[in-house]
Design a protein around this motif. Structure first.
Motif, short mmCIF file in Angstrom:
data_model
loop_
_atom_site.label_atom_id
_atom_site.label_comp_id
_atom_site.label_asym_id
_atom_site.label_seq_id
_atom_site.Cartn_x
_atom_site.Cartn_y
_atom_site.Cartn_z
N THR A 1 -6.31 8.71 -6.97
CA THR A 1 -6.05 8.38 -8.38
C THR A 1 -4.71 8.97 -8.83
OG1 THR A 1 -8.40 8.24 -8.86
CG2 THR A 1 -6.93 8.61 -10.73
N GLU B 1 -1.84 6.96 -7.27
CA GLU B 1 -1.69 5.64 -7.92
C GLU B 1 -1.13 5.77 -9.33
OE1 GLU B 1 -5.67 4.31 -7.23
OE2 GLU B 1 -5.21 3.71 -5.18
N ARG C 1 -7.57 2.83 1.66
CA ARG C 1 -6.72 2.58 0.49
C ARG C 1 -5.24 2.81 0.73
NH1 ARG C 1 -10.09 6.26 -3.52
NH2 ARG C 1 -10.42 7.29 -1.56
N ARG D 1 0.85 -1.19 0.00
CA ARG D 1 0.00 0.00 0.00
C ARG D 1 0.88 1.24 0.00
NH1 ARG D 1 -5.33 -0.38 3.15
NH2 ARG D 1 -4.55 1.39 4.30
N HIS D 2 0.42 2.25 -0.69
CA HIS D 2 1.12 3.53 -0.69
C HIS D 2 0.87 4.24 0.64
CE1 HIS D 2 2.23 3.15 -4.83
NE2 HIS D 2 0.97 2.96 -5.18
N SER E 1 2.70 6.52 -9.10
CA SER E 1 3.55 5.55 -8.39
C SER E 1 3.94 4.39 -9.27
CB SER E 1 2.81 5.03 -7.16
OG SER E 1 2.58 6.09 -6.27
#
Length: 182
Positions: free
Chosen positions: A176, A179, A33, A3-4, A182
């Motif tokens: 968004t 993601e 998230r 996970r970020h 990354s």
């Protein structure tokens, strides 16, 4: 897949900060998230280049924390139509020396709240300019939140469904962006 991690920096050191309350509510919107970490800035000394040779432990803790996240969410009040001195000081510590700028290439989102009708609009624009100069990718769009009536309680729970929905959409856009980059 890991996970970020989103770092949240609150530009206020008030114990009863309405921006800290808003940040708690935003963290709740992100925590399904992302791993969310609050990064403290209230213990940093005033930036002084003379300290660069022997940085205070609080500065190392701060820059390591920023370096350790994938993206940043800034939640800050506005002081005199600009960002707070507390936040500017943290930004200065993180940008020095230039070759160790911890802000470069990180995605960022900006919001804040105040009792006024335009929220923290002007301060956010100033912060956007500074972060862009330092090499951050600052999410477009605006999230100026008036704290009248109170949108969140002291524990960071939304009291106003329309503002929760607006900020949830803003956090979805931020997710968004993180993601994609990354």
């Amino acid at each position: 897949m890991a996970r970020h991690t989103i770092g949240i920096i609150v530009g206020s050191n008030r114990r009863a900060s309405i921006n800290r309350r808003l940040a708690l509510a935003l963290a709740r919107l992100l925590e399904d998230r992302f791993d969310v970490r609050f990064i403290a800035i209230d213990d940093l000394p005033i930036y002084n280049g003379d300290l660069e040779g022997h940085r205070p432990a609080a500065v190392d803790r701060f820059t390591d924390a920023v370096r350790g996240v994938d993206a940043l969410l800034f939640v800050s009040p506005e002081h005199n139509r600009s960002l707070t001195a507390l936040l500017k000081n943290a930004i200065d510590w993180g940008s020095k020396p230039t070759d160790r700028n911890v802000w470069r290439d990180k995605p960022a989102a900006i919001t804040g709240t105040s009792m006024g009708a335009i929220g923290t609009a002007v301060g956010q624009q100033h912060l956007r300019q500074i972060l862009g100069i330092l090499g951050m990718t600052v999410m477009g769009g605006e999230a100026y939140i008036s704290f009248t009536p109170e949108p969140v309680d002291a524990d960071g729970h939304f009291l106003d469904e329309s503002r929760r929905a607006f900020l949830a959409a803003y956090m979805d856009r931020f997710a968004t962006l993180v993601e994609k980059l990354s």
